[in-house]
Design a protein around this motif. Structure first.
Motif, PDB file in Angstrom:
ATOM      1  N   TYR A 147      43.404  52.794  28.171  1.00  0.00           N
ATOM      2  CA  TYR A 147      43.880  52.437  29.506  1.00  0.00           C
ATOM      3  C   TYR A 147      43.085  51.250  30.013  1.00  0.00           C
ATOM      4  O   TYR A 147      41.866  51.209  29.868  1.00  0.00           O
ATOM      5  N   LYS A 148      43.752  50.287  30.651  1.00  0.00           N
ATOM      6  CA  LYS A 148      43.091  49.102  31.180  1.00  0.00           C
ATOM      7  C   LYS A 148      43.161  49.135  32.697  1.00  0.00           C
ATOM      8  O   LYS A 148      44.202  49.451  33.272  1.00  0.00           O
ATOM      9  N   ALA A 149      42.038  48.818  33.358  1.00  0.00           N
ATOM     10  CA  ALA A 149      41.971  48.742  34.815  1.00  0.00           C
ATOM     11  C   ALA A 149      40.996  47.617  35.166  1.00  0.00           C
ATOM     12  O   ALA A 149      39.789  47.776  35.008  1.00  0.00           O
ATOM     13  N   GLY A 150      41.508  46.475  35.586  1.00  0.00           N
ATOM     14  CA  GLY A 150      40.646  45.319  35.866  1.00  0.00           C
ATOM     15  C   GLY A 150      39.936  44.897  34.595  1.00  0.00           C
ATOM     16  O   GLY A 150      40.557  44.752  33.543  1.00  0.00           O
TER      17      GLY A 150
ATOM     18  N   THR B 201      38.158  48.941  30.271  1.00  0.00           N
ATOM     19  CA  THR B 201      39.082  49.595  29.349  1.00  0.00           C
ATOM     20  C   THR B 201      38.541  50.982  29.054  1.00  0.00           C
ATOM     21  O   THR B 201      37.391  51.125  28.645  1.00  0.00           O
TER      22      THR B 201
ATOM     23  N   THR C 208      41.505  60.961  37.332  1.00  0.00           N
ATOM     24  CA  THR C 208      41.291  59.709  38.061  1.00  0.00           C
ATOM     25  C   THR C 208      39.801  59.412  38.059  1.00  0.00           C
ATOM     26  O   THR C 208      38.995  60.260  38.451  1.00  0.00           O
TER      27      THR C 208
ATOM     28  N   LEU D 285      37.637  50.295  42.353  1.00  0.00           N
ATOM     29  CA  LEU D 285      38.653  50.494  41.333  1.00  0.00           C
ATOM     30  C   LEU D 285      38.868  51.978  41.067  1.00  0.00           C
ATOM     31  O   LEU D 285      37.910  52.753  41.027  1.00  0.00           O
ATOM     32  N   ARG D 286      40.130  52.356  40.919  1.00  0.00           N
ATOM     33  CA  ARG D 286      40.520  53.714  40.529  1.00  0.00           C
ATOM     34  C   ARG D 286      41.319  53.576  39.238  1.00  0.00           C
ATOM     35  O   ARG D 286      42.265  52.811  39.195  1.00  0.00           O
ATOM     36  N   ALA D 287      40.939  54.320  38.230  1.00  0.00           N
ATOM     37  CA  ALA D 287      41.669  54.290  36.963  1.00  0.00           C
ATOM     38  C   ALA D 287      42.322  55.648  36.748  1.00  0.00           C
ATOM     39  O   ALA D 287      41.635  56.666  36.672  1.00  0.00           O
ATOM     40  N   ASN D 288      43.644  55.657  36.680  1.00  0.00           N
ATOM     41  CA  ASN D 288      44.384  56.886  36.392  1.00  0.00           C
ATOM     42  C   ASN D 288      44.626  56.937  34.890  1.00  0.00           C
ATOM     43  O   ASN D 288      45.323  56.085  34.340  1.00  0.00           O
ATOM     44  N   ILE D 289      44.029  57.931  34.252  1.00  0.00           N
ATOM     45  CA  ILE D 289      44.127  58.061  32.807  1.00  0.00           C
ATOM     46  C   ILE D 289      44.641  59.443  32.456  1.00  0.00           C
ATOM     47  O   ILE D 289      44.781  60.302  33.339  1.00  0.00           O
TER      48      ILE D 289
END
Length: 160
Positions: free
Chosen positions: A23-26, A29, A127, A134-138
């Protein structure tokens, strides 16, 4: 013979475990997030690698999941033959141009008070919340072991 080969290929593809995705967020990874099977009411454990391609370190502050009453970050270490585990209430830093592994025997996520069982192949939503907003939903894939890392002891995680 060709039909048999096609049927065999389909059976193998269907039986193969669902592997964890990236998953990539900004600049971050999240690589290969996974968890082990666990029963409802028990605790689960989660693993992944978080890579930071950015020029500044980023701190992972917390994690949440609707399948657990609470998610905590822990660190395991071995000292004089004794395994100990500590909560990481201040977060975990992901270095600039570097990465931090959450793996058996080191940093990991504790999924406390599971509201449902975690079964092989299931996707567990999580999350991740970082200090830069930044919030990363994985999704962690439920599998019996990491695809490229050795499996650690599940027994150390059942004392909570």
């Amino acid at each position: 013979m060709r039909k048999f080969a096609l049927a065999l290929a389909a059976a193998v593809a269907f039986a193969a475990p669902a592997l964890a995705a990236d998953y990539k967020a900004g600049d971050l990874t999240v690589q290969q997030p996974w968890t082990r099977p666990a029963m409802a009411g028990m605790n689960g454990v989660g693993f992944m690698v978080i890579a930071n391609a950015g020029a500044k370190p980023v701190k992972l502050l917390s994690a949440q999941s609707p399948v657990a009453g609470k998610v905590e970050m822990h660190s395991s270490s071995m000292t004089n033959g004794v395994m100990s585990m500590r909560r990481q209430d201040e977060g975990v830093t992901i270095p600039a141009k570097g990465q931090q592994a959450f793996a058996p025997g080191g940093y990991h996520f504790m999924l406390l008070g599971l509201k449902q069982p975690l079964t092989l192949g299931q996707k567990v939503p999580v999350t991740l919340l970082f200090d830069n907003g930044l919030r990363a939903n994985i999704e962690m894939t439920v599998q019996s072991a990491a695809t490229s890392a050795p499996m650690g002891s599940a027994a150390e995680h059942q004392h909570h």
